[in-house]
Design an enzyme around this catalytic site. Structure first.
Site, PDB file in Angstrom:
ATOM      1  CD  GLU A  10      -3.688   9.538   2.496  1.00  0.00           C
ATOM      2  OE1 GLU A  10      -3.304   8.873   3.472  1.00  0.00           O
ATOM      3  OE2 GLU A  10      -4.884   9.631   2.165  1.00  0.00           O
ATOM      4  CG  HIS A 301      -3.255  13.453   4.156  1.00  0.00           C
ATOM      5  ND1 HIS A 301      -4.303  12.702   4.591  1.00  0.00           N
ATOM      6  CD2 HIS A 301      -3.560  13.810   2.890  1.00  0.00           C
ATOM      7  CE1 HIS A 301      -5.213  12.608   3.637  1.00  0.00           C
ATOM      8  NE2 HIS A 301      -4.781  13.272   2.584  1.00  0.00           N
TER       9      HIS A 301
HETATM   10  N1  LIG Z   1     -12.028  18.351   7.999  1.00  0.00           N
HETATM   11  C1  LIG Z   1     -10.886  18.884   7.539  1.00  0.00           C
HETATM   12  N2  LIG Z   1     -10.404  20.021   8.087  1.00  0.00           N
HETATM   13  C2  LIG Z   1      -9.251  20.560   7.641  1.00  0.00           C
HETATM   14  N3  LIG Z   1      -8.521  20.041   6.645  1.00  0.00           N
HETATM   15  C3  LIG Z   1      -8.951  18.911   6.065  1.00  0.00           C
HETATM   16  C4  LIG Z   1     -10.156  18.275   6.480  1.00  0.00           C
HETATM   17  N4  LIG Z   1     -10.336  17.161   5.728  1.00  0.00           N
HETATM   18  C5  LIG Z   1      -9.285  17.107   4.872  1.00  0.00           C
HETATM   19  N5  LIG Z   1      -8.446  18.155   5.069  1.00  0.00           N
HETATM   20  C6  LIG Z   1      -7.199  18.461   4.339  1.00  0.00           C
HETATM   21  O1  LIG Z   1      -7.454  18.359   2.961  1.00  0.00           O
HETATM   22  C7  LIG Z   1      -6.328  17.769   2.286  1.00  0.00           C
HETATM   23  C8  LIG Z   1      -6.823  16.509   1.582  1.00  0.00           C
HETATM   24  O2  LIG Z   1      -5.815  15.922   0.824  1.00  0.00           O
HETATM   25  P1  LIG Z   1      -6.106  14.599  -0.089  1.00  0.00           P
HETATM   26  O3  LIG Z   1      -4.854  14.201  -0.746  1.00  0.00           O
HETATM   27  O4  LIG Z   1      -6.803  13.571   0.739  1.00  0.00           O
HETATM   28  O5  LIG Z   1      -7.123  15.260  -1.044  1.00  0.00           O
HETATM   29  P2  LIG Z   1      -7.764  15.014  -2.436  1.00  0.00           P
HETATM   30  O6  LIG Z   1      -7.173  15.870  -3.470  1.00  0.00           O
HETATM   31  O7  LIG Z   1      -9.228  15.095  -2.200  1.00  0.00           O
HETATM   32  O8  LIG Z   1      -7.275  13.640  -2.795  1.00  0.00           O
HETATM   33  P3  LIG Z   1      -7.911  12.304  -2.891  1.00  0.00           P
HETATM   34  O9  LIG Z   1      -9.250  12.397  -3.559  1.00  0.00           O
HETATM   35  O10 LIG Z   1      -6.877  11.687  -3.673  1.00  0.00           O
HETATM   36  O11 LIG Z   1      -8.021  11.889  -1.456  1.00  0.00           O
HETATM   37  C9  LIG Z   1      -5.288  17.541   3.365  1.00  0.00           C
HETATM   38  O12 LIG Z   1      -4.449  18.666   3.463  1.00  0.00           O
HETATM   39  C10 LIG Z   1      -6.122  17.443   4.647  1.00  0.00           C
HETATM   40  O13 LIG Z   1      -5.443  17.800   5.828  1.00  0.00           O
END
Ligand SMILES: Nc1ncnc2c1ncn2[C@@H]1O[C@H](COP(=O)(O)OP(=O)(O)OP(=O)(O)O)[C@@H](O)[C@H]1O
Length: 331
Positions: A10, A301
């Site tokens: 990811e 993820h």
């Molecule tokens: N609608 C949702 N409900 C519950 N959990 C969520 C939801 N959307 C995202 N998540 C959780 O949030 C986390 C997102 O991780 P991710 O690496 O995409 O985040 P980030 O730090 O914003 O990174 P990036 O900007 O690099 O995508 C994961 O654990 C995912 O399961």
């Protein structure tokens, strides 16, 4: 020094958060390269920086590479202290994702940890604060995790200004086999600085869609006049959650229906946990040992979190396809 390639799988923010948390737990010094390489705007953003800074101060780590846009960092932890911390992410950066970086380390802290975090409570691409409370913490409690969060004020994109208090105690994690737990679906439909009919319409649309799929629900409505303007709805039952956020021009009914559709998709799959919880539980299950769940799909993820976790701990996850769902287990 353990080298972690941040572009693996990811290749997003979660890989960095899990690596840093498990570095804190194991005491292993790490270097993470290619940070968020697979994102359109690679490198560390404000939200990640704050999370890393706080984790570093809680475990007295020597760090380098903490600046906006940084694609490489090193992290050398000492002991995980306790204490009180007041954190302001400064934007509508996700409070729940900041906590995601710290939380796997906190059972191993010397003392309790109390946090006040300001930022976004209901923002896109992150668990909502209600999801964290009702789904993630419910599951973590089963693994022996000791902590809770309290919502003080909601914060929506772009202004943020939300506030959450969080409390964690050192504890011993134990294994748990998650089975499907289905109860009446509960929910919270909320708004700030919008007419009182908005949360009602979101809730009614969600309930109606759930009923069509033969699920009953009880959804509370909340109207605030906080610093930021926005709306959202979170629904949950057992280890399954779903949420949707309001957007300018998007009818309240569509918001409610979206959240309902998420939950219905998960419930129809008949797995024990939803796709988001599935990736979030990985480091805790590895630390606890002897745990499993079923999920409808292995998301990138989840696969990436398994890969990072296995770099730190002497564990091996097993993924087995069972009819239409997957069983994920660790010994
Ligand atoms: N609608 C949702 N409900 C519950 N959990 C969520 C939801 N959307 C995202 N998540 C959780 O949030 C986390 C997102 O991780 P991710 O690496 O995409 O985040 P980030 O730090 O914003 O990174 P990036 O900007 O690099 O995508 C994961 O654990 C995912 O399961």
């Amino acid at each position: 020094m353990l080298e972690i390639d941040g572009s693996y799988g990811e290749g997003g923010g979660q890989l960095v958060r899990t690596a840093v948390a498990l570095s804190a737990v194991t005491g292993k010094e790490i270097r993470v390269t290619n940070i968020r390489r697979n994102r359109p705007n690679p490198g560390l953003k404000q939200q990640h920086l704050k999370a890393l800074e706080v984790t570093a101060s809680i475990c007295e780590a020597r760090v380098s590479g903490l600046f906006p846009g940084s694609t490489e960092l090193s992290f050398a932890p000492m002991e995980i202290k306790g204490g009180k911390y007041d954190i302001d992410i400064g934007t509508a950066g996700s409070i729940t994702l900041l906590l995601q970086c710290l939380m796997p380390a906190l059972p191993f802290a010397k003392e309790k940890v109390e946090l006040t975090v300001r930022g976004g409570t209901d923002v896109a691409w992150a668990p909502t604060v209600d999801y964290l409370q009702q789904v993630t913490f419910r599951a973590l409690e089963r693994l022996g995790y000791a902590g809770y969060v309290t919502l003080e004020k909601r914060g929506y994109y772009p202004k943020g200004g939300g506030k959450v208090s969080a409390f964690f105690e050192p504890c011993r994690l134990w294994g748990f086999h998650f089975l499907k737990e289905e109860e009446e679906i509960k929910g919270i439909s909320h708004t700030s600085n919008l007419p009182a009919h908005v949360p009602l319409r979101q809730a009614e649309a969600a309930s109606a869609r759930l009923l069509e799929a033969e699920y009953s629900s009880r959804i509370e409505t909340q109207s605030f006049e906080d610093f930021s303007t926005g709306s959202g709805i979170t629904l949950w039952t057992g280890y399954i959650g779903g949420s949707a956020l309001g957007e300018r021009g998007l009818p309240a009914e569509k918001v409610g229906k979206r959240a309902a559709e998420e939950v219905i998709t998960e419930l129809k799959a008949r797995a024990s946990v939803d796709m988001h919880l599935a990736d979030q539980l990985i480091p805790y299950m590895a630390l606890a040992g002897n745990s499993s769940y079923t999920v409808r799909e292995i998301s990138p993820h989840a696969a990436t979190n398994i890969w990072v976790t296995e770099q730190f701990l002497d564990v091996k996850f097993r993924i087995e396809k069972k009819e239409d769902i997957f069983e994920v287990s660790v010994n």
